[in-house]
Design a protein around this motif. Structure first.
Motif, PDB file in Angstrom:
ATOM      1  N   GLN A   4       0.831  -1.202   0.000  1.00  0.00           N
ATOM      2  CA  GLN A   4       0.000   0.000   0.000  1.00  0.00           C
ATOM      3  C   GLN A   4       0.871   1.261   0.000  1.00  0.00           C
ATOM      4  N   LEU A   5       1.944   1.241   0.787  1.00  0.00           N
ATOM      5  CA  LEU A   5       2.858   2.387   0.813  1.00  0.00           C
ATOM      6  C   LEU A   5       3.516   2.591  -0.548  1.00  0.00           C
ATOM      7  N   ARG A   6       3.852   1.497  -1.187  1.00  0.00           N
ATOM      8  CA  ARG A   6       4.461   1.611  -2.518  1.00  0.00           C
ATOM      9  C   ARG A   6       3.458   2.188  -3.519  1.00  0.00           C
ATOM     10  N   TYR A   7       2.210   1.781  -3.412  1.00  0.00           N
ATOM     11  CA  TYR A   7       1.196   2.287  -4.338  1.00  0.00           C
ATOM     12  C   TYR A   7       1.012   3.801  -4.184  1.00  0.00           C
ATOM     13  N   VAL A   8       0.865   4.277  -2.936  1.00  0.00           N
ATOM     14  CA  VAL A   8       0.653   5.717  -2.766  1.00  0.00           C
ATOM     15  C   VAL A   8       1.900   6.499  -3.203  1.00  0.00           C
ATOM     16  N   TRP A   9       3.064   5.940  -2.932  1.00  0.00           N
ATOM     17  CA  TRP A   9       4.313   6.592  -3.351  1.00  0.00           C
ATOM     18  C   TRP A   9       4.392   6.685  -4.867  1.00  0.00           C
TER      19      TRP A   9
ATOM     20  N   VAL B 263       1.939   6.448  -7.101  1.00  0.00           N
ATOM     21  CA  VAL B 263       0.900   7.313  -7.655  1.00  0.00           C
ATOM     22  C   VAL B 263       1.319   8.778  -7.549  1.00  0.00           C
ATOM     23  N   ALA B 264       1.866   9.157  -6.399  1.00  0.00           N
ATOM     24  CA  ALA B 264       2.304  10.535  -6.207  1.00  0.00           C
ATOM     25  C   ALA B 264       3.404  10.921  -7.182  1.00  0.00           C
ATOM     26  N   HIS B 265       4.215   9.943  -7.581  1.00  0.00           N
ATOM     27  CA  HIS B 265       5.333  10.215  -8.487  1.00  0.00           C
ATOM     28  C   HIS B 265       4.998   9.899  -9.943  1.00  0.00           C
ATOM     29  N   HIS B 266       3.732   9.643 -10.196  1.00  0.00           N
ATOM     30  CA  HIS B 266       3.239   9.531 -11.577  1.00  0.00           C
ATOM     31  C   HIS B 266       2.175  10.600 -11.820  1.00  0.00           C
TER      32      HIS B 266
ATOM     33  N   ASN C 295      -1.582   9.958 -11.618  1.00  0.00           N
ATOM     34  CA  ASN C 295      -2.206   9.199 -12.702  1.00  0.00           C
ATOM     35  C   ASN C 295      -2.193   7.717 -12.330  1.00  0.00           C
ATOM     36  N   VAL C 296      -3.337   7.224 -11.887  1.00  0.00           N
ATOM     37  CA  VAL C 296      -3.410   5.837 -11.407  1.00  0.00           C
ATOM     38  C   VAL C 296      -3.210   4.853 -12.561  1.00  0.00           C
ATOM     39  N   SER C 297      -3.718   5.187 -13.739  1.00  0.00           N
ATOM     40  CA  SER C 297      -3.560   4.306 -14.901  1.00  0.00           C
ATOM     41  C   SER C 297      -2.087   4.128 -15.260  1.00  0.00           C
ATOM     42  N   ALA C 298      -1.351   5.250 -15.282  1.00  0.00           N
ATOM     43  CA  ALA C 298       0.072   5.184 -15.601  1.00  0.00           C
ATOM     44  C   ALA C 298       0.830   4.413 -14.522  1.00  0.00           C
ATOM     45  N   THR C 299       0.416   4.607 -13.275  1.00  0.00           N
ATOM     46  CA  THR C 299       1.051   3.879 -12.174  1.00  0.00           C
ATOM     47  C   THR C 299       0.820   2.378 -12.317  1.00  0.00           C
ATOM     48  N   ALA C 300      -0.416   2.004 -12.623  1.00  0.00           N
ATOM     49  CA  ALA C 300      -0.746   0.587 -12.785  1.00  0.00           C
ATOM     50  C   ALA C 300       0.072  -0.035 -13.911  1.00  0.00           C
ATOM     51  N   ALA C 301       0.223   0.701 -14.999  1.00  0.00           N
ATOM     52  CA  ALA C 301       1.006   0.185 -16.133  1.00  0.00           C
ATOM     53  C   ALA C 301       2.455  -0.010 -15.744  1.00  0.00           C
ATOM     54  N   SER C 302       3.009   0.935 -14.988  1.00  0.00           N
ATOM     55  CA  SER C 302       4.414   0.837 -14.609  1.00  0.00           C
ATOM     56  C   SER C 302       4.668  -0.286 -13.616  1.00  0.00           C
ATOM     57  N   LEU C 303       3.640  -0.623 -12.830  1.00  0.00           N
ATOM     58  CA  LEU C 303       3.779  -1.680 -11.821  1.00  0.00           C
ATOM     59  C   LEU C 303       3.203  -3.028 -12.288  1.00  0.00           C
ATOM     60  N   TYR C 304       2.712  -3.044 -13.536  1.00  0.00           N
ATOM     61  CA  TYR C 304       2.144  -4.268 -14.106  1.00  0.00           C
ATOM     62  C   TYR C 304       1.018  -4.834 -13.247  1.00  0.00           C
ATOM     63  N   THR C 305       0.136  -3.933 -12.849  1.00  0.00           N
ATOM     64  CA  THR C 305      -1.017  -4.365 -12.062  1.00  0.00           C
ATOM     65  C   THR C 305      -2.249  -3.609 -12.570  1.00  0.00           C
ATOM     66  N   SER C 306      -3.374  -3.756 -11.876  1.00  0.00           N
ATOM     67  CA  SER C 306      -4.624  -3.143 -12.366  1.00  0.00           C
ATOM     68  C   SER C 306      -4.899  -1.822 -11.662  1.00  0.00           C
ATOM     69  N   GLN C 307      -5.535  -0.934 -12.402  1.00  0.00           N
ATOM     70  CA  GLN C 307      -5.922   0.359 -11.837  1.00  0.00           C
ATOM     71  C   GLN C 307      -6.897   0.194 -10.663  1.00  0.00           C
ATOM     72  N   PRO C 308      -7.960  -0.638 -10.798  1.00  0.00           N
ATOM     73  CA  PRO C 308      -8.876  -0.816  -9.665  1.00  0.00           C
ATOM     74  C   PRO C 308      -8.177  -1.363  -8.428  1.00  0.00           C
ATOM     75  N   GLY C 309      -7.190  -2.230  -8.649  1.00  0.00           N
ATOM     76  CA  GLY C 309      -6.472  -2.813  -7.516  1.00  0.00           C
ATOM     77  C   GLY C 309      -5.705  -1.757  -6.733  1.00  0.00           C
TER      78      GLY C 309
ATOM     79  N   HIS D 226     -11.215  10.940  -9.928  1.00  0.00           N
ATOM     80  CA  HIS D 226      -9.862  11.397 -10.238  1.00  0.00           C
ATOM     81  C   HIS D 226      -9.170  11.990  -9.008  1.00  0.00           C
ATOM     82  N   LEU D 227      -7.911  11.658  -8.841  1.00  0.00           N
ATOM     83  CA  LEU D 227      -7.104  12.267  -7.784  1.00  0.00           C
ATOM     84  C   LEU D 227      -6.670  13.647  -8.262  1.00  0.00           C
ATOM     85  N   THR D 228      -6.784  14.636  -7.388  1.00  0.00           N
ATOM     86  CA  THR D 228      -6.485  16.010  -7.802  1.00  0.00           C
ATOM     87  C   THR D 228      -5.235  16.592  -7.142  1.00  0.00           C
ATOM     88  N   ARG D 229      -4.971  16.182  -5.919  1.00  0.00           N
ATOM     89  CA  ARG D 229      -3.772  16.700  -5.260  1.00  0.00           C
ATOM     90  C   ARG D 229      -3.454  15.837  -4.043  1.00  0.00           C
ATOM     91  N   VAL D 230      -2.259  16.026  -3.501  1.00  0.00           N
ATOM     92  CA  VAL D 230      -1.865  15.369  -2.255  1.00  0.00           C
ATOM     93  C   VAL D 230      -2.286  16.267  -1.104  1.00  0.00           C
TER      94      VAL D 230
END
Length: 324
Positions: free
Chosen positions: A5-10, A12-15, A18-32, A55-59
């Motif tokens: 979970q910590l890796r996911y939030v980290w 996402v913040a560094h993408h 963009n959850v879709s781009a994060t999912a692609a980079s981690l080879y997992t699903s956006q809903p997950g 949509h996520l708008t800010r931290v």
């Protein structure tokens, strides 16, 4: 709370959120990813990200603090992995470096050639960018080392170590009126159109400071991040070039004359930086000392042990640096 979970939030913040781009980079699903972030927020009782619909708008302010600690935790996890790899396979692994074009093109080739020859099982990855981008990549752990002249001191999470001093030269075509000048003045330079680095690149601030000190306004007509691009436009007659002296190769740039300009500008220092708390593998120490021989393993370890940024800077203050 899970490490995933910590890796996911980290991530996402560094993408850019963009959850879709994060999912692609981690080879997992956006809903997950979205589900795990929500579960972490529910457990903590605070929102890490603000949302507009799906949509996520800010931290959020709380999210900023959580992300900082998450980055430290993930960095320690990476150090544990590096430690185990050092014991199991001391001569294999990876090394990632972020640097500018000037360093990549002119300063690093012999270092990298020797490193790859000595460590053929270490995959080496180079990222080029602006000094700010380079520093950010090292500060957030995207790369192992940042090598640059500008911006590294803006990041308190980086341990910066000075590697060498360098200065500039003025480049002109062989038929240019300044080509035979033996004692160039800043006033003479200011009379001509100038082609040089973008502000924030390769010690450009030193150049601007020199003109300002003498109340001169340079006629900068073209800027670039790449010394080879600057030389191209000097050849086209757009103006005289001001570049790092190392960027002039007399064997290649036979149609250009390099006029010494070290007396016109303060010298700049190129440094190598890495995130505090990073576990350095043996070959990482070796890379540092090959690039900057005065940065021995003992010197690096002593610098890492100092408690504050000020103490680290003081440690290097009196160190004699090679000049290029």
């Amino acid at each position: 709370m899970k490490l995933q979970q910590l890796r996911y939030v980290w991530e996402v913040a560094h993408h850019d959120l963009n959850v879709s781009a994060t999912a692609a980079s981690l080879y997992t699903s956006q809903p997950g990813i979205s589900k795990q972030i929500r579960l972490l927020e529910d457990e903590l009782g605070v929102e890490i990200f603000s949302r507009s619909g799906k949509h996520l708008t800010r931290v959020t302010p709380a999210g900023e603090q959580i992300l900082k600690i998450a980055g430290e935790i993930l960095g320690q996890v990476e150090s544990i992995k590096q430690l185990s790899q050092e014991h199991n396979s001391p001569h294999s692994g990876s090394l990632s470096i972020a640097t500018t074009h000037t360093q990549a093109r002119y300063a690093l080739p012999p270092v990298i050639q020797g490193f790859i020859s000595k460590y053929p099982q270490v995959s080496l990855h180079m990222h080029q960018g602006t000094p700010i981008q380079i520093s950010e990549k090292a500060a957030d752990g995207t790369v192992d080392f940042a090598i640059a002249t500008e911006a590294l001191d803006l990041f308190s999470d980086l341990l910066m170590m000075p590697c060498y001093r360098w200065n500039r030269c003025v480049l002109v075509p062989r038929d240019h009126p300044l080509a035979g000048c033996s004692n160039l003045t800043l006033e003479q330079v200011a009379e001509h159109q100038i082609v040089t680095y973008v502000f924030g690149f390769t010690g450009r601030s030193k150049l601007d400071d020199a003109f300002k000190e003498k109340n001169l306004t340079p006629k900068v007509v073209f800027t670039a991040t790449d010394a080879d691009v600057i030389k191209t436009y000097v050849r086209l007659g757009l103006g005289i070039g001001i570049v790092a002296h190392m960027a002039y190769d007399p064997k290649v740039d036979t149609d250009l004359v390099a006029i010494e300009a070290g007396h016109l500008f303060d010298s700049s220092v190129t440094s190598i930086g890495f995130r505090k708390g990073t576990y350095l593998r043996g070959y990482m120490y070796d890379f540092i000392s090959t690039f900057a021989p005065h940065l021995t393993r003992d010197t690096v370890d002593r610098a890492m042990a100092l408690p504050t940024k000020e103490a680290q800077e003081s440690f290097f203050d009196d160190m004699e640096l090679p000049v290029y």
